[in-house]
Write an enzyme that holds these catalytic residues in place. Structure first.
Site, short mmCIF file in Angstrom:
data_model
loop_
_atom_site.label_atom_id
_atom_site.label_comp_id
_atom_site.label_asym_id
_atom_site.label_seq_id
_atom_site.Cartn_x
_atom_site.Cartn_y
_atom_site.Cartn_z
N ARG A 31 -9.93 1.23 15.05
CA ARG A 31 -9.99 2.28 13.95
C ARG A 31 -11.18 1.88 13.40
O ARG A 31 -12.64 1.73 13.04
CB ARG A 31 -9.03 1.84 13.81
CG ARG A 31 -7.59 2.66 14.44
CD ARG A 31 -6.88 2.66 13.61
NE ARG A 31 -5.97 1.50 12.34
CZ ARG A 31 -4.61 1.65 11.76
NH1 ARG A 31 -4.32 2.48 12.01
NH2 ARG A 31 -4.51 -0.35 11.52
N TYR B 169 14.13 32.30 1.97
CA TYR B 169 12.74 32.78 2.68
C TYR B 169 13.21 33.32 4.40
O TYR B 169 13.60 32.27 5.16
CB TYR B 169 11.26 32.07 3.03
CG TYR B 169 11.05 32.09 1.24
CD1 TYR B 169 10.67 33.34 0.70
CD2 TYR B 169 11.04 30.71 0.71
CE1 TYR B 169 10.30 32.74 -0.84
CE2 TYR B 169 10.51 31.07 -0.72
CZ TYR B 169 10.38 31.64 -1.66
OH TYR B 169 9.49 31.19 -2.75
N LYS C 219 0.85 -1.35 0.05
CA LYS C 219 -0.22 0.33 0.15
C LYS C 219 1.13 1.39 -0.05
O LYS C 219 2.48 0.78 0.45
CB LYS C 219 -0.61 -0.09 0.84
CG LYS C 219 0.00 -0.06 2.27
CD LYS C 219 -1.07 0.10 3.75
CE LYS C 219 -0.94 -0.28 5.44
NZ LYS C 219 -1.40 0.19 6.47
N MET D 39 9.87 25.06 -2.21
CA MET D 39 9.25 23.77 -2.50
C MET D 39 10.03 23.19 -3.47
O MET D 39 9.77 21.92 -3.12
CB MET D 39 8.28 25.03 -3.58
CG MET D 39 6.99 23.75 -4.02
SD MET D 39 5.85 24.91 -5.23
CE MET D 39 5.24 25.54 -4.74
#
Length: 834
Positions: free
Chosen positions: A600, A728, A502, A777
Site C-alpha cells: 500500500r 419500499y 483514527k 434512510m
C-alpha cells in the site's frame, strides 16, 4: 492520630527516615489525584507494567512528605520526608486499612455476589440514611484497591458501614475479608456461568463466601440451589468454628420454598410491584417503583436487612415506595453552546464528589471547568468544616466556576469566595436557579452536575444538555480502560503502546477517547489525517500524535500543532524536509513507514540505502519510529506470511537504524498480533479495535468488555393483516396477523441496507426481532409479532453487550470495523464511566 511512626509499627516496617510527625488522614495511590498533600501518605503500587515509585519525586515537590515504599530511595533527595520501608506495598496497604478497620465497633454490612452489589448498597443508604450516619463504598469500589480506599473512609462519627466486595480470581477475598470484616453479610445472587479465573461456579461461590468467615449473620436467597448448598456447607465447616458463640446465623428468603422470609406473591401493575411475604408468622408487604426481576430481588435483600436492624415495618413500607433509580455511572454528553456536561446527579457526598472531580479533571476539551453542586446532606461534619473541605477540593482541582444550590452551601458561601480564581454563585433552591437560568452564561465549558436526589438536578441537565436524536451510541470509558489493561498485561515492561484513534476513534469519538488515553498514560496516539490531530490539540491533548496519511497541503498544520507525520516515500520526505527548513525548525520528529508486503504505502527494501543517505546527519528531521503493517496477524493460515513480514521488517529496520546511528522505536504489531505473535512486540505495539472490545482471538475476546452500545426507540407500533406489505418495494408481507414496530434508525445513521428483509435483527424487550422490509434512510421496521406488550418509546438495542457488534457484522457480511466506523455523526455519543 496516625503518623509515620505509628504506621511503621503497625506494618512492622523499617522507618528509613523521619523528619517530622505530621498527622496522616489520607491514603494516596494515584499521583494524579493529590488533594491533601500535607496529610497524605503515598503508597506506590508495583505491577508488571508500572512501578509507581517513579512518582515519588513529583509528589514530594507537590508537598507530600509521607511515603510507604518497597524500594529504598536516595534519602538525600528528600530531606523533609518520612519513608517507611516494607516488603510489598500492596500488602502494606491491606494491612494498614485492616488495622484501621479494627478501631471501629459499629455494624458493618459486607455485600458480594454476581449482580446487584452496588444497587443494594446504594438502596440501603437511601433507606437507612435517616437512622444512621453511614459510610459506604464510593460507586462500585469493590476491588483489591477499591475496598481499602472505601474502608479507609471510616471515621469516629460513623454509625453504620456498607461495603461491597468483588473478586476475579481465587485467594483475593481472603484479603478483603480482613479489611472489611463485616458483621452482617448479604450474598446477592450468583450467575449461571462461572467467570474467567475460577474452575467452576462452586469455586466462585466458596471464594466469595470467605467474606463472611467472621460475620454474625448472612442474608441470602435459597432459590439458587448451588448457592444454598455451598452456604450450608460453608456454615458447617467455618461458621461454627470461627464464631464460637452461636456461630454464623443464616437468614434465608425464598419465593419458592420455606425460608425465614417467605415471599408469597409479587404483583406488577404499571411501574410498581407489590411484594407480600410471611415473616415470623406475620404477613408483611411493600410496594417498590420497579417491575424488573433484578430490582425485586435487590429490594427483598434490603427489606430483610432492615427487619434485622429492627426498622419498623411501617417505616420500611414508606421508604421502599420512594426508592429511586441508581445512576451507576458518570455520563458525559454534548451540551449547549459547545459545552460538555457530566451528569452525576443522584447523590452528593465527599467520596463520590472526589471521583466525579477526577473525571472532570481528565476533560481537556474546554478552557473552563464548572461544578454545579447541591448541599451535601450527610457527612458527620459541621457545615463549616465540610464546606471548607469542599472549597479545598475546588482549589486543588483547579475549578473555575462553582454554582452552589441549597441552604447549607448558601450559608457557607464564604468558604468558596475565599478561593482565589474561583468564580462562585449560590441559590437556595433548584427552582430559583432554573428561574434565573440563562443559556448564554455557559459557553465552551465542561460542566459537572453533582447533586443529592432531592434537588432534582435532572431538571438542570435538561437545560444544559444538547437535545439529541433518540438514536444514541453509548460508549463505556471504563471498558476502554479495562481493555487497554488486558493488552498491557501481555506486553513486555519495556514495550510502549500506541493507540489508534483514527476514523473518529473507530466511531467512538475523538477527544473523549483521547482524554482517557492521555490520563491512563498511553505513549502515543495515531490519527489518519492532520485535521484529526489538530482537533485533538485544540481540545487539550498534549501527548505525541502520529499522522498516518499526511498530505503536503497539511504540512503547515503539522508543524504548527506539533504533529508527527508518517513518511512513506522519498518524494514526500523531500517535500516535508523543505517545509521544515522554511519554518526554521530542526530535529522535527517523523515516522518511517516500511513496506513488508502489503504494497500500500511505504519504503521497499531497495529504497533503504537512498533513504538512509537522506536521513543520516539530517539536522531538520529526527526519526522517532520505523514501522510496518501485518497483512493477516489474526489468521493462523497466514502465520508463515506474518513470520516473513516480521523477518523482512527486522532486516530493513536494522539496516536503517545502523545508518542513523541512534535508537529508533520499532513497531509492527496490531491488536491481534499482541497475543498471537508476542515475538513481534518489539519497542511498541499499535492497539486499535481491540481497545474497543473486539478481537479475533476467542481467548482474548473473553477477557475484553464491550465498549459501545447502539440503541434507539420504537416510534410506532402497527397491527397488520395477512398480506399487508411493509416498506419500499413491498419486499416483505405479513403471513397472517402481524405486528411491526418502526424504530428510529436507518442507513443514514449507519445501519446497513443489506440487513433488510430479515437478514438483520434487533433486541426488543430482550428478544430478537427481525427487520421487516427494506431499511430506509431514517427508519427500520421490525417484526415483533412474537414479542408481547410492545409500546411506543420502548428501548431497542441495535448492538451491545447482549447483541455483539460482531454478530451484526456477520449478518451484514462485513467486519466490525465497518459497522463501528460507519455510525453517522448525527447519532449522538453519550460517554460514561462506571
Amino acid at each position: 492520630m496516625y503518623n509515620a511512626e505509628s504506621i511503621s509499627k503497625v506494618l512492622k516496617g523499617e522507618l528509613l527516615q523521619q523528619t517530622g510527625n505530621p498527622e496522616i488522614e489520607h491514603v494516596l495511590l494515584d499521583s494524579r489525584k493529590v488533594i491533601y498533600p500535607a496529610t497524605s501518605v503515598f503508597i506506590p503500587l508495583v505491577s508488571q507494567r508500572r512501578n509507581a515509585h517513579q512518582y515519588i519525586k513529583e509528589l514530594y515537590e507537590k508537598g507530600v512528605s509521607n511515603f510507604i515504599v518497597s524500594e529504598a530511595p536516595e534519602l538525600a533527595q528528600y530531606p523533609a520526608a518520612n519513608f517507611i520501608l516494607v516488603k510489598d506495598t500492596m500488602s502494606a496497604l491491606h494491612s494498614l486499612v485492616a488495622w484501621h478497620r479494627q478501631q471501629f465497633h459499629i455494624p458493618v454490612i459486607g455485600i458480594t455476589g454476581s449482580n446487584g452489589k452496588t444497587i443494594v448498597k446504594e438502596w440501603l443508604y437511601q433507606l437507612l440514611e435517616k437512622d444512621y450516619n453511614i459510610v459506604r463504598s464510593p460507586k462500585s469500589y469493590n476491588s483489591q484497591i477499591g475496598v481499602p480506599l472505601s474502608v479507609w473512609q471510616m471515621k469516629p462519627e460513623h454509625q453504620l458501614a456498607i461495603f461491597e466486595a468483588g473478586i476475579s480470581q481465587p485467594g483475593e477475598m481472603e484479603h478483603l475479608e480482613k479489611i472489611i470484616r463485616p458483621t452482617i453479610g448479604i450474598f446477592t445472587n450468583i450467575g449461571e456461568a462461572h467467570n474467567e479465573g475460577f474452575l467452576n461456579i462452586r469455586q466462585k461461590i466458596n471464594e466469595k463466601l470467605v467474606l463472611f468467615s467472621k460475620s454474625e449473620i448472612l442474608i441470602y436467597c435459597k432459590d439458587y440451589p448451588v448457592l444454598n448448598e455451598c452456604v450450608l456447607q460453608f456454615n458447617s465447616l467455618v461458621g461454627k468454628k470461627e464464631n464460637q458463640e452461636g456461630g454464623l446465623q443464616l437468614c434465608t428468603w425464598s419465593r419458592k420454598t420455606e425460608a425465614d422470609f417467605r415471599v408469597m406473591s409479587v404483583e406488577k401493575t404499571g411501574t410498581h410491584s407489590r411484594i407480600e411475604a410471611l415473616h415470623k408468622n406475620e404477613t408483611l408487604s411493600i410496594t417498590i417503583p420497579f417491575v424488573d426481576e433484578g430490582s425485586i430481588e435487590n429490594a427483598i435483600h434490603c427489606w430483610v436487612l432492615m427487619l434485622h436492624l429492627k426498622i419498623p415495618q411501617e417505616v420500611i413500607q414508606q421508604r421502599m415506595d420512594q426508592l429511586g433509580n441508581i445512576a451507576m455511572r458518570l455520563e458525559l454528553k454534548q451540551g449547549i453552546n459547545n459545552c460538555s456536561v457530566i451528569n452525576d446527579s443522584y447523590n452528593s457526598d465527599l467520596g463520590s464528589l472526589n471521583i466525579a472531580l477526577d473525571f472532570l479533571q481528565q476533560q481537556q476539551q474546554h478552557p473552563t471547568r464548572t461544578v454545579i453542586l447541591s448541599d451535601i446532606l450527610q457527612s458527620g461534619k459541621s457545615d463549616a468544616s465540610l464546606y471548607e473541605e469542599v472549597a479545598s477540593l475546588m482549589r486543588q482541582k483547579k475549578i473555575d466556576k462553582l454554582i452552589g444550590i441549597g441552604k447549607n452551601i448558601f450559608r457557607e458561601k464564604k468558604c468558596f469566595q475565599q478561593v482565589e480564581g474561583l468564580k462562585s454563585s449560590f441559590f437556595l433552591t433548584t427552582e430559583e436557579f432554573i428561574q434565573q437560568f440563562n443559556q448564554q452564561d455557559f459557553q465552551h465549558e465542561t460542566i459537572l452536575l453533582k447533586g443529592a436526589r432531592v434537588f432534582e438536578f435532572e431538571r438542570i441537565g435538561k437545560l444544559l444538555e444538547q437535545k439529541v436524536h433518540q438514536t444514541i451510541l453509548e460508549i463505556n470509558l471504563s471498558s476502554v480502560a479495562h481493555n487497554i489493561r488486558q493488552y498491557q498485561a501481555l506486553l513486555k515492561p519495556t514495550t510502549k503502546l500506541m493507540a489508534m484513534v483514527k476514523a473518529f476513534s473507530y466511531g467512538s469519538g475523538s477527544f473523549e477517547i483521547a482524554n482517557l488515553l492521555q490520563f491512563h498514560g498511553v505513549d502515543y496516539l495515531a490519527v489518519a489525517y492532520a485535521d484529526e490531530g489538530v482537533e485533538l490539540r485544540r481540545t487539550g491533548i498534549t501527548m505525541p500524535i502520529m499522522v498516518m496519511n499526511p498530505e503536503p497541503s497539511s504540512f503547515d498544520a503539522i508543524l504548527q500543532w506539533n504533529l508527527e507525520p508518517e513518511i512513506y516515500s522519498l518524494h514526500l520526505l523531500q517535500q516535508f524536509e523543505e517545509e521544515v527548513q522554511i519554518a526554521g525548525k530542526t530535529g522535527f520528529p517523523v515516522h518511517i513507514k516500511l513496506d513488508t508486503g502489503m504494497h500500500r504505502l511505504g519504503f521497499e527494501k531497495k529504497d533503504i540505502p537512498e533513504l538512509a543517505a537522506m536521513l543520516t546527519d539530517n539536522n531538520y528531521l529526527t526519526v522517532k519510529s520505523m514501522f510496518s503493517h501485518l497483512a493477516g496477524s489474526e489468521d493462523p493460515e497466514l502465520d508463515e506470511l506474518t513470520r516473513q513480514q516480521g523477518k523482512l521488517f527486522y532486516e530493513m529496520s536494522y539496516e536503517l537504524q545502523k545508518a542513523l546511528g541512534y535508537a529508533v522505536i520499532r513497531h509492527i504489531s496490531n491488536s491481534a498480533a499482541i497475543l498471537r505473535h508476542p515475538d513481534l512486540q518489539l519497542d511498541m505495539v499499535r492497539l486499535g479495535i481491540g481497545m474497543y472490545g473486539v478481537d479475533s482471538s476467542e481467548e482474548m475476546q473473553a477477557q475484553l468488555k464491550p465498549v459501545s452500545t447502539l440503541k434507539t426507540t420504537v416510534s410506532q407500533v402497527k397491527h397488520l393483516n395477512d398480506g399487508d406489505f411493509v416498506g419500499y418495494g413491498a419486499k416483505w408481507r405479513a403471513k397472517g396477523p402481524a405486528i411491526t414496530a418502526t424504530v428510529r434508525i436507518g442507513y443514514a445513521d449507519g445501519y446497513p441496507r443489506r440487513l433488510s428483509n430479515g437478514v438483520g435483527k434487533m433486541l426488543v424487550r430482550g428478544q430478537l426481532a427481525p427487520v421487516a422490509g427494506v431499511v430506509a434512510m431514517d427508519m427500520v421496521m421490525l417484526d415483533v409479532t412474537h414479542i408481547p406488550d410492545i409500546t411506543e418509546g420502548d428501548e431497542v438495542i441495535v448492538f451491545g453487550e447482549s447483541l455483539p457488534v460482531q454478530q451484526l457484522a456477520a449478518w451484514a457480511g462485513t467486519i466490525p470495523y465497518e459497522i463501528l466506523t460507519g455510525i453517522s455523526q448525527r447519532v449522538k455519543r453519550v460517554y460514561f464511566q462506571e
